[in-house]
Write an enzyme that holds these catalytic residues in place. Structure first.
Site, PDB file in Angstrom:
ATOM      1  N   GLU A 213      45.748 -60.232  59.398  1.00 22.21           N
ATOM      2  CA  GLU A 213      44.662 -61.324  59.007  1.00 22.21           C
ATOM      3  C   GLU A 213      44.744 -61.718  57.343  1.00 22.21           C
ATOM      4  O   GLU A 213      43.601 -61.393  56.726  1.00 22.21           O
ATOM      5  CB  GLU A 213      43.314 -60.772  59.162  1.00 22.21           C
TER       6      GLU A 213
ATOM      7  N   ASP B  25      40.674 -50.339  54.081  1.00 19.30           N
ATOM      8  CA  ASP B  25      40.283 -51.806  54.384  1.00 19.30           C
ATOM      9  C   ASP B  25      39.439 -52.245  53.298  1.00 19.30           C
ATOM     10  O   ASP B  25      38.945 -51.301  52.447  1.00 19.30           O
ATOM     11  CB  ASP B  25      39.598 -51.715  55.717  1.00 19.30           C
TER      12      ASP B  25
ATOM     13  N   HIS C 218      42.972 -57.304  53.315  1.00 14.86           N
ATOM     14  CA  HIS C 218      42.092 -56.322  53.715  1.00 14.86           C
ATOM     15  C   HIS C 218      41.855 -55.326  52.755  1.00 14.86           C
ATOM     16  O   HIS C 218      41.726 -54.314  53.086  1.00 14.86           O
ATOM     17  CB  HIS C 218      42.265 -55.974  55.040  1.00 14.86           C
TER      18      HIS C 218
HETATM   19  C1  ACM Z   1      43.075 -56.233  63.897  1.00 17.44           C
HETATM   20  O1  ACM Z   1      42.247 -56.057  64.654  1.00 17.44           O
HETATM   21  N1  ACM Z   1      42.583 -56.997  62.804  1.00 17.44           N
HETATM   22  C2  ACM Z   1      44.554 -55.481  63.774  1.00 17.44           C
END
Ligand code: ACM
Ligand code: ZN
Length: 765
Positions: free
Chosen positions: A331, A190, A265
């Protein structure tokens, strides 16, 4: 003489059996018999030596018994007292099921696979003492037939926001396995840290695994390094460590699904290899991992990005035998792609009309690679946007909508909706609880979860592989914190995904939970005792407002007050919903064995006025996720607070236009609308509120307006009543129009997008 002694022994042992069998998840069938089998130094573990895979299982059993009793069980020696396990074709129990048969002479575990045997052993462990003791190792005689309802019984752990050691990861896996969870979703990548050694790209861990330590460990992004400052906070797993963890998990029947997040991310990867981003300038102070002014996405127009990810995945797949490989996909902020010539060129060449289609192109290209290696790709539900890859498996996290859509298209789905299986949300309080990301997923909410949505046609339900809880660690920095957030909620989830839906029993679960709480205490594990909060629910029926009180705590009474004092055992005892007919405050608490629960009492203020319990109609409907108390929210007397979102009616992008039918013509002299401002959550006070009245419901007359007060504009949080007072006038209808802020202000993270409008009550006097 002998008979008498036996008789005396049998009675207490039978009682013992009833108390001690507290298996979680509840087995499909369990029949207790009289008597027990005692494990002692003469007990041997018996199995077919020719089957090499059983050796590790025997060792797993032996080491478990040694840990709690000090007894060293022999293997395949003698015939006197046997714990025998056997792989033998058995109907009904499937690949992971087992039969456990305990008689005074033997314990027999039979299964179709080694995994089933391990689960039989786990059930045995749950019956025995949980820590080292000199007590007799008595196993009550019983017959158990057991097998899981779902094949994906998952727990996720984010080791990127905060790094957790190999030892902690093993402890986590051990806990999963003890409760028959079989999938560990390891979130290895991440923005905040790249956690897996990749030989071909060493900078991923030399740089990407570390960030500067500004002592702001909760919710740390990748903070900007100061001049000369070194990045020292973080960590990663070597490939040797990963192999060790994979083996450890496999010995417990746990499959590890690695997540290598892309294409968003990935600030940690971009900090290491800036050339993989869309940005044309690579001026990073690399040690700090600062990527300010850069996109934290991979560039989708750069073929090197695909080569990079394929080479990373090649190393990942060599380490993890999992059929499923998780590629993230959630996202993705597409702004950088919109402004990147390479991305735009790719869209032109591939005839992609939107950036969503570009994301879909990215994911499909990666899927092709993964499928070519004989694996399956799984991703968060955003991978549906712009078109789903051919065989992709969808992890539904933004509710169940994505999962339903994918299952209808005959794609496999894992259900992991934020509500109720995000375990980074609160489970109690929030007063007195460790700081969490928000939201409230109590133990009972988890227990009540049903992974097969009602709206899904029954022929598609087979595509729901199961469910999973996610533990994001933005707010979890310690091992104790990890334990606390999953215990005991994981036990509730285990019962959801393993036990038959028809056997769900909250009371029985709570009874069995006591044994496990004792185990947690003995083992020094941190756990939550659950929510002792009373839920105060306003109800409107036949034009009257009443209040219902409920609690997750079993075996206790609820007491309440209406005079503002703290409730105790001398207050009013709750039996049934009661009417609220004047402005007052309900305070309620659980009282167990005469003692008030430790948390602060639940409290709800009610305002009673001329519109109380009256019907409201809307021009624009409130958002589905902020329905609060449905169509009566604005007249249920309940005022919202900063902490609890459930009392607020939320409207997005469209004005609030609410009409109340007062039921009769009556003099009105004042109208107000309660509104919330919480700028961080994109919630702003309306620009203006207009108040109108009518006698016939056709012709309305304006009786006042209020513009958003200037002194509130700058407040990040505010609760404000827009109001108008006037000479009393007859009215049967009241209409309130609140103008939503159409564009979030300059500098706001959602600049230019519409604001949310939250309202709690229209008060008519
Ligand atoms: C997530 O909680 N962004 C998968
Ligand atoms: Zn690009």
């Amino acid at each position: 003489m002998k008979k008498i002694i036996l008789g005396l022994l049998l009675v207490p042992c039978f009682l013992l059996a009833q108390q001690k069998v507290s298996i979680i998840p509840q087995p499909v069938s369990l029949q207790l018999d009289k008597g027990n089998f005692t494990i002692d130094a003469r007990t041997t573990i018996s199995y077919n030596k020719a089957d090499k895979s059983l050796k590790a299982t025997a060792n797993f059993l032996a080491s478990g018994i040694k840990k709690i009793s000090g007894i060293n069980l022999s293997q395949n020696k003698g015939n006197f007292k046997k714990i025998e396990f056997k792989i033998s074709p058995t109907n009904e129990i499937g690949e992971e099921g087992y039969l456990l048969n305990v008689t005074p002479d033997a314990v027999k575990i039979t299964a179709n696979s080694n995994k089933g045997l391990i689960y039989g052993i786990q059930s045995l462990f749950q019956i025995l003492p949980q820590i080292r003791t000199n007590a007799v190792m008595a196993v009550p005689c019983m017959q158990v037939k057991d097998y899981p309802r779902f094949k994906w019984r998952g727990m996720h752990l984010d080791v990127s926001r905060h790094f957790f050691s190999v030892d902690m990861v093993k402890e986590y896996i051990e806990l999963l396995a003890y409760y028959k969870m079989n999938t560990f979703h390891w979130h290895l990548v991440d923005d905040q840290g790249w956690r897996i050694e990749i030989k071909k790209y060493p900078k991923l861990t030399e740089i990407g695994a570390w960030r500067v330590d500004h002592n702001d460990k909760v919710w740390s992004y990748r903070p900007q390094a100061k001049e000369g400052e070194e990045a020292t906070y973080g960590g990663f797993y070597t490939q040797e460590e990963i192999k060790d963890v994979v083996k450890f998990a496999a010995e417990r029947g746990v499959n590890i699904v690695p997540e290598i997040e892309m294409p968003g991310h990935v600030a940690s990867a971009i900090a290491s290899y800036p050339e993989l981003s869309c940005s044309q300038k690579h001026q990073l102070p690399l040690t700090g991992g600062d990527y300010t002014n850069m996109s934290s996405n991979y560039c989708a127009g750069n073929d090197e990005v695909f080569k990079f990810n394929e080479e990373v995945l090649t190393e990942v797949m060599a380490l993890f035998p999992s059929k499923y490989i998780h590629i993230g996909g959630d996202e993705v902020d597409k702004t950088a792609w919109k402004n990147c010539p390479k991305c735009q060129k790719r869209m032109q060449n591939e005839n992609l009309k939107t950036e969503e289609e570009l994301q879909s192109y990215f994911i499909k290209r990666i899927e092709k690679f993964i499928v070519g290696k004989n694996r399956k790709m799984i991703g968060w539900d955003e991978i549906l946007e712009g078109g789903l890859a051919q065989e992709a498996v969808v992890m539904s996290w933004r509710g169940e909508k994505g999962g339903i859509e994918a299952a209808k298209m005959n794609h496999e789905v894992v259900m992991t909706p934020g509500n109720p299986v995000y375990f980074d949300h609160y489970q109690a309080g929030p007063d007195g609880e460790p700081l969490a990301i928000g939201g409230m997923n109590t133990l009972k909410k988890v227990y009540d979860y049903e992974p097969i949505p009602k709206e899904l046609p029954s022929e598609n339900s087979k595509y729901i592989l199961g469910a999973q809880a996610n533990l994001w660690t933005e707010y979890i920095t310690t091992n104790e914190g990890v334990e606390y957030m999953i215990l005991p909620r994981m036990l509730a989830l285990a019962e959801v995904v393993w036990s038959p839906a028809t056997s769900k029993d909250w009371n029985s679960f709570n009874q069995r939970l006591k044994w496990h709480f004792r185990g947690f205490q003995q083992k020094g594990l941190h756990y939550s005792e659950g929510s002792d909060k009373i839920t105060i629910t306003p109800r409107i029926e036949n034009g009257q407002l009443s209040v219902a009180l409920s609690s997750e705590v079993l075996g206790c009474d609820i007491y309440y007050t209406l005079d503002g004092s703290d409730p105790n055992g001398n207050s009013i005892k709750y039996n049934a919903p009661f009417l609220i007919d004047k402005t007052e405050t309900v305070l309620a608490a659980s009282v167990c064995d005469g003692k008030v629960s430790k948390g602060i009492p639940s409290k709800l203020d009610f305002s009673i006025h001329k519109a109380s319990a009256k019907n409201v109609s809307y021009l624009n409907n409130p958002a589905s996720s902020y329905q609060a108390n449905g169509n009566n929210t604005l007249t249920d007397g309940v005022r919202g607070t900063f902490n609890v979102s459930k009392y607020w009616h939320g409207f997005y992008a469209k004005d609030l236009v609410a009409t109340i039918d007062l039921g009769e013509t009556t003099p009105v002299r004042k109208i107000s609308l309660g509104c919330l401002q919480n700028t961080g959550d994109w919630i702003f006070l309306p620009k203006a509120v207009k108040f109108e009245i009518s006698v016939d419901g056709l012709n309305y007359k304006e009786v006042g307006q209020e513009i958003m007060p200037l002194n509130k504009v700058k407040d990040s949080k505010a609760i404000y009543n827009f109001a108008t007072s006037f000479v009393p006038q007859q009215a049967k209808y009241v209409r309130v129009t609140a103008k939503i802020l159409p564009e979030l202000p300059k500098g706001h993270s959602g600049e230019g997008k519409p604001a949310w409008l939250f309202a709690d009550e229209i008060i008519v006097e």
